[in-house]
Design a protein around this motif. Structure first.
Motif, PDB file in Angstrom:
ATOM      1  N   VAL A  33      38.815  34.353  45.942  1.00 36.53           N
ATOM      2  CA  VAL A  33      38.694  35.061  44.651  1.00 36.53           C
ATOM      3  C   VAL A  33      37.373  34.746  43.959  1.00 36.53           C
ATOM      4  CG1 VAL A  33      39.618  35.139  42.290  1.00 36.53           C
ATOM      5  CG2 VAL A  33      41.141  35.526  44.225  1.00 36.53           C
ATOM      6  N   PRO A  34      36.976  33.447  43.814  1.00 35.89           N
ATOM      7  CA  PRO A  34      35.665  33.182  43.201  1.00 35.89           C
ATOM      8  C   PRO A  34      34.508  33.776  44.009  1.00 35.89           C
ATOM      9  CG  PRO A  34      37.013  31.188  43.244  1.00 35.89           C
ATOM     10  CD  PRO A  34      37.695  32.196  44.110  1.00 35.89           C
ATOM     11  N   LYS A  35      34.654  33.817  45.348  1.00 31.70           N
ATOM     12  CA  LYS A  35      33.597  34.385  46.201  1.00 31.70           C
ATOM     13  C   LYS A  35      33.474  35.892  45.980  1.00 31.70           C
ATOM     14  CE  LYS A  35      33.611  30.329  48.314  1.00 31.70           C
ATOM     15  NZ  LYS A  35      34.756  29.721  47.609  1.00 31.70           N
ATOM     16  N   ILE A  36      34.621  36.563  45.832  1.00 31.59           N
ATOM     17  CA  ILE A  36      34.613  38.005  45.554  1.00 31.59           C
ATOM     18  C   ILE A  36      33.900  38.272  44.229  1.00 31.59           C
ATOM     19  CG2 ILE A  36      36.083  39.984  44.989  1.00 31.59           C
ATOM     20  CD1 ILE A  36      38.182  38.715  46.927  1.00 31.59           C
ATOM     21  N   LYS A  37      34.215  37.443  43.229  1.00 30.59           N
ATOM     22  CA  LYS A  37      33.598  37.608  41.900  1.00 30.59           C
ATOM     23  C   LYS A  37      32.082  37.450  41.982  1.00 30.59           C
ATOM     24  CE  LYS A  37      33.762  35.811  37.173  1.00 30.59           C
ATOM     25  NZ  LYS A  37      34.342  34.802  36.248  1.00 30.59           N
ATOM     26  N   GLU A  38      31.622  36.438  42.720  1.00 26.46           N
ATOM     27  CA  GLU A  38      30.186  36.176  42.839  1.00 26.46           C
ATOM     28  C   GLU A  38      29.495  37.232  43.706  1.00 26.46           C
ATOM     29  OE1 GLU A  38      29.985  32.301  44.538  1.00 26.46           O
ATOM     30  OE2 GLU A  38      31.123  31.369  42.908  1.00 26.46           O
ATOM     31  N   LEU A 237      39.445  26.308  36.985  1.00 26.96           N
ATOM     32  CA  LEU A 237      38.630  25.083  37.035  1.00 26.96           C
ATOM     33  C   LEU A 237      37.201  25.345  36.585  1.00 26.96           C
ATOM     34  CD1 LEU A 237      39.865  23.559  40.431  1.00 26.96           C
ATOM     35  CD2 LEU A 237      40.409  22.756  38.121  1.00 26.96           C
ATOM     36  N   GLU A 238      36.688  26.518  36.902  1.00 32.09           N
ATOM     37  CA  GLU A 238      35.319  26.858  36.510  1.00 32.09           C
ATOM     38  C   GLU A 238      35.235  27.137  35.015  1.00 32.09           C
ATOM     39  OE1 GLU A 238      31.749  26.619  36.871  1.00 32.09           O
ATOM     40  OE2 GLU A 238      32.653  26.782  38.861  1.00 32.09           O
ATOM     41  N   ASP A 239      36.147  27.958  34.504  1.00 43.16           N
ATOM     42  CA  ASP A 239      36.057  28.403  33.109  1.00 43.16           C
ATOM     43  C   ASP A 239      36.498  27.333  32.105  1.00 43.16           C
ATOM     44  OD1 ASP A 239      35.157  30.895  33.937  1.00 43.16           O
ATOM     45  OD2 ASP A 239      37.166  31.749  34.029  1.00 43.16           O
ATOM     46  N   HIS A 241      37.208  23.776  32.921  1.00 41.83           N
ATOM     47  CA  HIS A 241      36.694  22.421  33.156  1.00 41.83           C
ATOM     48  C   HIS A 241      35.235  22.393  33.620  1.00 41.83           C
ATOM     49  CE1 HIS A 241      40.540  20.382  32.501  1.00 41.83           C
ATOM     50  NE2 HIS A 241      41.091  21.450  33.061  1.00 41.83           N
ATOM     51  N   LYS A 242      34.595  23.582  33.697  1.00 48.50           N
ATOM     52  CA  LYS A 242      33.172  23.664  34.055  1.00 48.50           C
ATOM     53  C   LYS A 242      32.876  22.816  35.290  1.00 48.50           C
ATOM     54  CE  LYS A 242      32.874  25.949  30.208  1.00 48.50           C
ATOM     55  NZ  LYS A 242      32.966  27.414  30.268  1.00 48.50           N
ATOM     56  N   ILE A 243      33.655  23.018  36.335  1.00 52.07           N
ATOM     57  CA  ILE A 243      33.601  22.130  37.488  1.00 52.07           C
ATOM     58  C   ILE A 243      32.247  22.177  38.196  1.00 52.07           C
ATOM     59  CG2 ILE A 243      34.584  23.815  39.128  1.00 52.07           C
ATOM     60  CD1 ILE A 243      36.198  21.398  40.294  1.00 52.07           C
ATOM     61  N   SER A 244      31.560  23.317  38.146  1.00 51.97           N
ATOM     62  CA  SER A 244      30.233  23.400  38.782  1.00 51.97           C
ATOM     63  C   SER A 244      29.229  22.494  38.079  1.00 51.97           C
ATOM     64  CB  SER A 244      29.727  24.840  38.778  1.00 51.97           C
ATOM     65  OG  SER A 244      30.482  25.622  39.665  1.00 51.97           O
ATOM     66  N   SER A 245      29.336  22.402  36.744  1.00 55.50           N
ATOM     67  CA  SER A 245      28.449  21.515  35.978  1.00 55.50           C
ATOM     68  C   SER A 245      28.793  20.051  36.216  1.00 55.50           C
ATOM     69  CB  SER A 245      28.565  21.821  34.478  1.00 55.50           C
ATOM     70  OG  SER A 245      28.199  23.152  34.217  1.00 55.50           O
ATOM     71  N   VAL A 246      30.086  19.776  36.364  1.00 59.90           N
ATOM     72  CA  VAL A 246      30.548  18.399  36.539  1.00 59.90           C
ATOM     73  C   VAL A 246      30.253  17.881  37.942  1.00 59.90           C
ATOM     74  CG1 VAL A 246      32.596  16.901  36.595  1.00 59.90           C
ATOM     75  CG2 VAL A 246      32.364  18.638  34.801  1.00 59.90           C
ATOM     76  N   MET A 247      30.471  18.731  38.956  1.00 59.32           N
ATOM     77  CA  MET A 247      30.410  18.266  40.348  1.00 59.32           C
ATOM     78  C   MET A 247      29.213  18.800  41.135  1.00 59.32           C
ATOM     79  SD  MET A 247      34.443  18.222  41.401  1.00 59.32           S
ATOM     80  CE  MET A 247      34.132  17.062  42.725  1.00 59.32           C
ATOM     81  N   GLY A 248      28.477  19.733  40.553  1.00 61.62           N
ATOM     82  CA  GLY A 248      27.275  20.232  41.212  1.00 61.62           C
ATOM     83  C   GLY A 248      27.567  20.901  42.550  1.00 61.62           C
ATOM     84  N   ASP A 249      26.831  20.465  43.592  1.00 60.77           N
ATOM     85  CA  ASP A 249      26.961  21.096  44.907  1.00 60.77           C
ATOM     86  C   ASP A 249      28.340  20.901  45.531  1.00 60.77           C
ATOM     87  OD1 ASP A 249      24.376  21.932  44.716  1.00 60.77           O
ATOM     88  OD2 ASP A 249      23.538  20.281  45.901  1.00 60.77           O
ATOM     89  N   SER A 368      43.011  37.594  25.633  1.00 56.73           N
ATOM     90  CA  SER A 368      43.198  36.594  24.579  1.00 56.73           C
ATOM     91  C   SER A 368      41.939  35.761  24.344  1.00 56.73           C
ATOM     92  CB  SER A 368      44.375  35.676  24.911  1.00 56.73           C
ATOM     93  OG  SER A 368      44.172  35.072  26.170  1.00 56.73           O
ATOM     94  N   GLY A 369      41.031  35.772  25.317  1.00 54.24           N
ATOM     95  CA  GLY A 369      39.734  35.128  25.153  1.00 54.24           C
ATOM     96  C   GLY A 369      38.650  36.179  25.259  1.00 54.24           C
ATOM     97  N   SER A 370      37.921  36.148  26.378  1.00 53.01           N
ATOM     98  CA  SER A 370      36.926  37.185  26.682  1.00 53.01           C
ATOM     99  C   SER A 370      36.678  37.154  28.181  1.00 53.01           C
ATOM    100  CB  SER A 370      35.612  36.923  25.935  1.00 53.01           C
ATOM    101  OG  SER A 370      35.004  35.726  26.403  1.00 53.01           O
ATOM    102  N   ILE A 371      35.984  38.167  28.691  1.00 53.81           N
ATOM    103  CA  ILE A 371      35.679  38.195  30.122  1.00 53.81           C
ATOM    104  C   ILE A 371      34.805  36.996  30.498  1.00 53.81           C
ATOM    105  CG2 ILE A 371      34.418  39.447  31.930  1.00 53.81           C
ATOM    106  CD1 ILE A 371      35.453  42.039  30.717  1.00 53.81           C
ATOM    107  N   GLU A 372      33.878  36.634  29.588  1.00 53.06           N
ATOM    108  CA  GLU A 372      32.982  35.509  29.853  1.00 53.06           C
ATOM    109  C   GLU A 372      33.698  34.167  29.682  1.00 53.06           C
ATOM    110  OE1 GLU A 372      32.272  37.964  27.675  1.00 53.06           O
ATOM    111  OE2 GLU A 372      30.947  39.105  29.016  1.00 53.06           O
ATOM    112  N   SER A 373      34.674  34.116  28.765  1.00 50.17           N
ATOM    113  CA  SER A 373      35.379  32.861  28.492  1.00 50.17           C
ATOM    114  C   SER A 373      36.878  33.123  28.322  1.00 50.17           C
ATOM    115  CB  SER A 373      34.804  32.211  27.224  1.00 50.17           C
ATOM    116  OG  SER A 373      35.432  30.975  26.963  1.00 50.17           O
ATOM    117  N   PRO A 374      37.584  33.313  29.436  1.00 50.81           N
ATOM    118  CA  PRO A 374      39.018  33.632  29.366  1.00 50.81           C
ATOM    119  C   PRO A 374      39.843  32.477  28.795  1.00 50.81           C
ATOM    120  CG  PRO A 374      38.112  34.106  31.553  1.00 50.81           C
ATOM    121  CD  PRO A 374      37.094  33.283  30.823  1.00 50.81           C
ATOM    122  N   ASN A 375      40.928  32.829  28.111  1.00 50.63           N
ATOM    123  CA  ASN A 375      41.868  31.829  27.586  1.00 50.63           C
ATOM    124  C   ASN A 375      42.972  31.640  28.641  1.00 50.63           C
ATOM    125  OD1 ASN A 375      43.787  30.314  26.277  1.00 50.63           O
ATOM    126  ND2 ASN A 375      43.753  31.502  24.384  1.00 50.63           N
TER     127      ASN A 375
END
Length: 401
Positions: A33-38, A237-239, A241-249, A368-375
């Motif tokens: 799912v995240p790969k499809i989005k990207e 996890l991405e939206d 907990h910002k996991i990409s910022s926390v864990m990088g590669d 309930s949030g937004s497309i950029e920042s879903p709740n």
């Protein structure tokens, strides 16, 4: 006698491999799912819908395949399903694009619908009928191994410098093995099918039975929430907990691992659940397990500690593990043997819930949030509503003579 047993043993292994294969092909969705989005630059709900369109096939083709079993037999239905699945995964691997992948996903869904509609009642014929719920749970353990394996396969493919959709080339190979495995073993002898008019009468009778509708709704909500949580873990996890910022590669592998661990939790739950169902009734097990699933999901979506979240999602999988085989087993046992294929068809039609609940969770989160920042906390409240209904199955479910 020995030869017959050996032939059915070959069938047992072939059906087990089919459960593994369709578990992997079905439940790789959470990792892609995240790969499809990207890859295709679409919203979270659109990427979730592409993965979930697989389940629309269940709604459209389960009953026709149930009728096909009556007309052509279990073997022909299983082999047809395996062939269609092979075509679907080959198309996904070879033809890129959002709508092309959606079409291929639907074809995969059609094939796997045929396999599941035919295989679930077959388990009763090739194992101990008195322990059907337990035996189906154990076959679903094998299905869970495939489910757990699939997200790690995506990570493996990416680690080799290949695009994520190359995973479907490996699925093509797996599907070919499944096709040949189902084509050659000896099957239990089947009585010649009932007439088409009698089959339609049975179907009409079942659809008028409130108990059948309640069981179908339970499967609809269960599959919906099982897939809905799994398919949205990576986005959550991405939206949140910002996991990409926390864990990088390491973030991509961590997201795939989170999805894989969810399915591994479900696998362990089914393994242990098979033993539990030997000791207590399916109804009581449903009430206990679904209550703990709700508690685990609460920890997963409301905790601010990423470590707790990553442990809580597998616990959700663990505690929902016995729901499908328990509900399915109660439904099959509630009706006469000659109704089994039609009951299976109706229940598998209800698997279309996987196409509804997963994108609904994502869409509610976006609204309930937004497309950029879903709740996502708001979106996941849908899951608690599903759990509440499933709890009631443990109250009203009964077995008819």
């Amino acid at each position: 006698m020995t030869k017959s047993k050996n032939n059915f043993l070959a069938l047992l292994f072939s059906v087990a491999f089919a459960y593994f294969a369709f578990g992997a092909i079905t439940n790789v969705a959470g990792a892609i799912v995240p790969k499809i989005k990207e890859t295709y630059q679409v919203s979270g709900s659109a990427s979730s819908f592409l993965a979930s369109v697989f389940f629309i096939a269940y709604g459209l083709t389960s009953v026709p395949f149930g009728a096909l079993i009556n007309k052509m037999g279990t073997k022909a239905t299983l082999v047809t399903g395996a062939l269609i699945t092979t075509i679907g995964v080959f198309m996904f691997a070879s033809v890129p694009g959002y709508y092309a992948n959606m079409s291929a996903m639907f074809i995969c869904g059609v094939g796997i619908t045929a396999i599941q509609v035919a295989a679930n009642p077959l388990v009763k014929e090739i194992s101990n009928p008195e322990k059907y719920s337990r035996n189906l749970t154990l076959f679903m353990v094998i299905n869970g191994i495939g489910s757990s394996f699939a997200p790690y396969l995506v990570t493996f493919v990416k680690s080799r410098g290949l695009e994520w959709n190359y995973t479907y080339w490996l699925f093509t190979i797996i599907s070919i093995f499944m096709l040949f495995g189902l084509a050659f073993p000896k099957y239990p002898e089947e009585k010649k099918s009932e007439s088409e008019s009698k089959s339609k009468n049975n179907f009409a009778y079942l659809l008028k039975d409130p108990l059948m509708i309640l069981y179908a709704l339970a499967i609809f909500l269960y599959v919906g929430v099982e897939v809905g949580v799994a398919n949205n873990i990576g986005l959550f996890l991405e939206d949140v907990h910002k996991i990409s910022s926390v864990m990088g590669d390491k973030a991509e592998a961590a997201k795939n691992a989170a999805v894989g661990n969810y399915w591994f939790g479900l696998l362990l739950g089914r393994l242990i659940g098979g033993l539990v169902l030997d000791k207590i009734s399916s109804k009581k097990a449903i009430q206990i397990f679904i209550s703990f699933a709700a508690l685990a999901l609460g920890c997963a979506i409301f905790s601010k500690d990423l470590k707790i979240v990553l442990w809580a999602f597998p616990l959700v999988g663990f505690f929902i593990s016995i729901m499908f085989p328990s509900i399915y087993g109660l439904a099959i046992d509630s009706y006469k043997k000659e109704h089994a294929s039609m009951v299976s068809g109706i229940l598998c039609t209800a698997i279309i819930g996987g196409a509804v609940i997963a994108p609904l969770i994502a869409r509610i989160a976006e609204i309930s949030g937004s497309i950029e920042s879903p709740n996502w906390q708001a979106g996941m409240l849908i899951a608690f509503a599903c759990y509440a209904y499933i709890f009631t199955v443990g109250i009203w479910a009964k077995q008819k003579s």
